[in-house]
Design a protein around this motif. Structure first.
Motif, short mmCIF file in Angstrom:
data_model
loop_
_atom_site.label_atom_id
_atom_site.label_comp_id
_atom_site.label_asym_id
_atom_site.label_seq_id
_atom_site.Cartn_x
_atom_site.Cartn_y
_atom_site.Cartn_z
N LEU A 177 0.13 2.54 1.96
CA LEU A 177 1.25 2.68 2.88
C LEU A 177 2.34 3.59 2.30
CD1 LEU A 177 2.85 1.93 5.43
CD2 LEU A 177 3.65 -0.13 4.21
N LYS A 178 2.64 3.43 1.03
CA LYS A 178 3.65 4.28 0.40
C LYS A 178 3.29 5.75 0.54
CE LYS A 178 4.81 0.95 -3.27
NZ LYS A 178 4.79 0.73 -4.74
N VAL A 179 2.03 6.06 0.32
CA VAL A 179 1.57 7.44 0.42
C VAL A 179 1.66 7.93 1.86
CG1 VAL A 179 -0.41 8.98 0.13
CG2 VAL A 179 0.09 7.23 -1.61
N LYS A 180 1.19 7.10 2.78
CA LYS A 180 1.14 7.52 4.18
C LYS A 180 2.53 7.73 4.77
CE LYS A 180 -3.22 7.89 4.84
NZ LYS A 180 -3.80 9.21 5.22
N LEU A 181 3.50 6.95 4.36
CA LEU A 181 4.85 7.09 4.92
C LEU A 181 5.48 8.45 4.59
CD1 LEU A 181 6.40 3.55 4.38
CD2 LEU A 181 5.86 4.65 6.57
N SER A 182 5.06 9.03 3.49
CA SER A 182 5.63 10.34 3.11
C SER A 182 4.74 11.51 3.51
CB SER A 182 5.88 10.38 1.60
OG SER A 182 4.66 10.20 0.88
N GLU A 183 3.57 11.22 4.02
CA GLU A 183 2.60 12.26 4.35
C GLU A 183 3.09 13.12 5.51
OE1 GLU A 183 -1.90 11.57 4.36
OE2 GLU A 183 -1.42 11.62 6.48
N ASN A 184 3.33 14.40 5.23
CA ASN A 184 3.77 15.36 6.26
C ASN A 184 4.99 14.90 7.03
OD1 ASN A 184 1.55 17.08 5.67
ND2 ASN A 184 0.24 15.85 7.01
N HIS A 185 5.81 14.07 6.40
CA HIS A 185 6.96 13.53 7.13
C HIS A 185 8.14 14.50 7.13
CE1 HIS A 185 9.69 10.76 8.95
NE2 HIS A 185 10.54 10.85 7.94
N LYS A 186 8.77 14.63 8.29
CA LYS A 186 9.98 15.42 8.44
C LYS A 186 11.13 14.48 8.79
CE LYS A 186 7.34 19.35 10.24
NZ LYS A 186 7.13 20.24 11.42
N ALA A 187 12.24 14.63 8.12
CA ALA A 187 13.39 13.77 8.38
C ALA A 187 13.76 13.81 9.85
CB ALA A 187 14.57 14.20 7.52
N GLY A 188 13.97 12.64 10.41
CA GLY A 188 14.33 12.53 11.81
C GLY A 188 13.16 12.38 12.75
N GLN A 189 11.93 12.50 12.23
CA GLN A 189 10.76 12.32 13.08
C GLN A 189 10.29 10.87 12.97
OE1 GLN A 189 7.03 14.37 12.08
NE2 GLN A 189 6.81 14.85 14.25
N PRO A 190 10.16 10.16 14.10
CA PRO A 190 9.77 8.75 14.04
C PRO A 190 8.37 8.55 13.47
CG PRO A 190 9.71 9.53 16.30
CD PRO A 190 10.36 10.61 15.49
N VAL A 191 8.22 7.48 12.70
CA VAL A 191 6.92 7.05 12.20
C VAL A 191 6.67 5.67 12.79
CG1 VAL A 191 5.54 6.48 10.18
CG2 VAL A 191 7.23 8.33 10.06
N PHE A 192 5.56 5.50 13.48
CA PHE A 192 5.27 4.24 14.17
C PHE A 192 4.33 3.39 13.31
CE2 PHE A 192 6.06 7.54 17.38
CZ PHE A 192 7.18 6.98 17.99
N VAL A 193 4.83 2.21 12.93
CA VAL A 193 4.07 1.30 12.07
C VAL A 193 3.79 0.02 12.85
CG1 VAL A 193 4.04 0.01 9.90
CG2 VAL A 193 5.14 2.27 9.99
N PHE A 194 2.54 -0.45 12.78
CA PHE A 194 2.13 -1.62 13.54
C PHE A 194 1.51 -2.67 12.62
CE2 PHE A 194 1.82 2.21 16.04
CZ PHE A 194 2.50 1.89 17.21
N LEU A 195 1.99 -3.89 12.74
CA LEU A 195 1.38 -5.05 12.09
C LEU A 195 1.54 -6.21 13.05
CD1 LEU A 195 0.07 -6.45 9.63
CD2 LEU A 195 2.38 -6.84 8.73
N HIS A 196 0.54 -7.00 13.21
CA HIS A 196 0.61 -8.09 14.18
C HIS A 196 1.76 -9.04 13.88
CE1 HIS A 196 -0.61 -11.05 17.09
NE2 HIS A 196 -0.69 -11.97 16.14
N GLN A 197 1.92 -9.40 12.61
CA GLN A 197 2.94 -10.37 12.23
C GLN A 197 4.27 -9.68 11.92
OE1 GLN A 197 -0.16 -10.27 11.09
NE2 GLN A 197 -1.05 -12.31 10.90
N PRO A 198 5.40 -10.32 12.29
CA PRO A 198 6.71 -9.77 11.97
C PRO A 198 7.13 -10.12 10.55
CG PRO A 198 6.99 -11.81 13.16
CD PRO A 198 5.50 -11.57 13.08
N LEU A 199 8.09 -9.40 10.04
CA LEU A 199 8.72 -9.80 8.78
C LEU A 199 9.58 -11.04 9.07
CD1 LEU A 199 9.72 -6.26 7.54
CD2 LEU A 199 8.10 -7.80 6.41
N PRO A 200 9.66 -11.97 8.13
CA PRO A 200 10.42 -13.20 8.38
C PRO A 200 11.91 -12.94 8.58
CG PRO A 200 9.78 -13.05 6.08
CD PRO A 200 9.06 -11.95 6.79
N LYS A 201 12.49 -13.74 9.47
CA LYS A 201 13.94 -13.71 9.74
C LYS A 201 14.41 -12.32 10.19
CE LYS A 201 15.09 -17.60 6.73
NZ LYS A 201 13.70 -18.02 6.55
#
Length: 434
Positions: A303-327
């Motif tokens: 995930l760390k690698v993928k989040l920076s892959e070809n990323h341009k500041a201001g461009q949304p990155v859509f991440v999906f996981l069935h479970q939410p982070l707590p609280k």
């Protein structure tokens, strides 16, 4: 040839195109959508020689063009500095005096004049495309600046033995088709069924036989491991859990549906990054996991690698996981172990490094009219609600999200599939900072 009157021409509409494509759902009527809005015709569009033909007036007026009859056998379509002249039953046409050849000649049927749309749409600088799964011609002008559109639906719980879950999912697909028959992709964010082979077969059939976007992306949820609660006869048997079932068996059935090699994967859709995270273990190997998502260190490093892959500041990155982070979002404040992510602290720290992340989760079945459908804390989190099952307090409820990306903003809208309306409390606009 039958004499054509001005009234005959002006009660028609325009056209669309489908070169060499056979509709995936021939039972669905041909639809024409202009900038996301259905074009209403008083005569049914049709395909002639692999070109979609429709009556002329509705589309021409929708695009701001003017149609007029010139003499008894040809007419003009004008908009701005463009002037098209077409002759009935002829492939010869003129654009600003320059001769062009039409793939199909304009013709009259039931007092309506039909013409090929791609020619007219592109002459007026519109893009024209065909979406086979929904049998839809999409026309987009410069007024439509959306660069990506997709729904996110979680917890559909489709079961072969439950006709209610099937009818609700079928209705959701139909409602989303009514909202946008040309969406780019659809995300089903976990709890697809109960992990049974028959559930997956039912889901495949429902998708195949109902309108849906060209690209369908699936995620794993906790219920994908639930076949372990049933014995070989399909009877609920908690006393003999896991009933000969292993995690690898459950994961492999899910992977067969998704077409992926791992429960975590990524896709690039129209230049935007979609990242899918998924549980790799369940209570079958560790009872303390419960229904939480268990993510390996390998997945977190990926995930760390993928989040920076070809990323341009201001461009949304859509991440999906069935479970939410707590609280965080609606329904994630439970104290029990089945409302979160085992490695939640690590995951949040990684996601917080990229403020352009939009994180979508389901699992809690939290209603979209709740105050914490969207939460911002280092990045943005959304609860995508659920097609709530019969075990919930609102058995008829069915909700999800619809996402539009524009050059300067992302719009996320809550949708009530059961009633075919937008959820007023779940309408969010996120400015994009370049």
């Amino acid at each position: 040839m039958k004499k054509i009157t001005l009234a005959t021409v002006l009660t028609g509409a325009f056209l669309a195109f489908a070169p060499d494509l056979q509709p995936a759902h021939a039972e669905l009527p041909l639809q024409v959508v202009l900038n996301g809005q259905h074009v209403q015709f008083d005569a049914q569009p049709e395909i002639v020689n692999n070109r979609t033909m429709v009556p002329i007036r509705a589309i021409a007026e929708s695009m701001g063009a003017k149609v007029s009859l010139s003499g008894s056998n040809f007419f003009t379509v004008e908009k701005g500095d463009k002037r098209i002249r077409l002759t009935f039953d002829s492939t010869e046409a003129y654009v600003n005096g320059s001769r062009v050849t039409l793939p199909v000649p304009a013709y009259v049927k039931n007092n309506r004049t039909y013409v090929p749309v791609r020619f007219i749409g592109e002459t007026f600088q519109a893009s024209v495309g065909f979406v086979p799964p929904t049998n839809t011609v999409e026309i987009r002008t410069s007024a439509d600046d959306r660069t990506l559109r997709f729904p996110v639906v979680s917890d559909i719980h489709v079961q072969a033995s439950d006709p209610v879950s099937q009818s609700k999912f079928r209705a959701a697909l139909q409602d989303l088709y009514n909202v946008d028959p040309a969406a780019d992709v659809m995300v089903l964010n976990g709890d697809l069924g109960n992990g049974k082979p028959a559930d997956y077969d039912t889901l495949r059939s429902l998708v195949a036989n109902n309108p849906h976007p060209v690209t369908m992306l699936y995620n794993i949820g906790n219920h994908e491991f639930y076949n372990a609660w049933f014995n070989a006869k399909g009877v609920y048997a908690p006393n003999t859990f896991p009933n000969g079932e292993s995690e690898s068996m459950a994961i492999n059935r899910y992977l067969k549906l998704s077409g992926e090699s791992k429960v975590y994967y990524d896709k690039w859709i129209k230049g935007y990054h979609f990242i899918f995270l998924g549980a790799e273990k369940s209570r079958q190997s560790d009872r303390s996991i419960g229904d939480d998502a268990w993510l390996s260190q390998e997945q977190l490093n990926w995930l760390k690698v993928k989040l920076s892959e070809n990323h341009k500041a201001g461009q949304p990155v859509f991440v999906f996981l069935h479970q939410p982070l707590p609280k965080t979002v609606t329904g994630s404040f439970w104290q029990s172990a089945d409302r979160g992510v085992v490695q939640s602290e690590q995951l949040k720290a990684i996601l917080s490094q990229n403020p352009d992340v939009l994180y979508f989760s389901g699992h809690t079945h939290g209603a979209l009219n709740s105050p914490r459908t969207m939460v911002q804390d280092g990045f943005t989190m959304f609860n995508s609600s659920a097609e709530v099952g019969p075990d919930d307090s609102a058995p008829s409820a069915s909700e999800g999200l619809y996402v539009e990306v524009h050059p300067d903003k992302v719009i996320v809208r809550g949708r009530d599939f059961a009633h075919g309306v937008w959820v007023p409390q779940a309408q969010f606009t996120l400015p994009l900072k370049k």
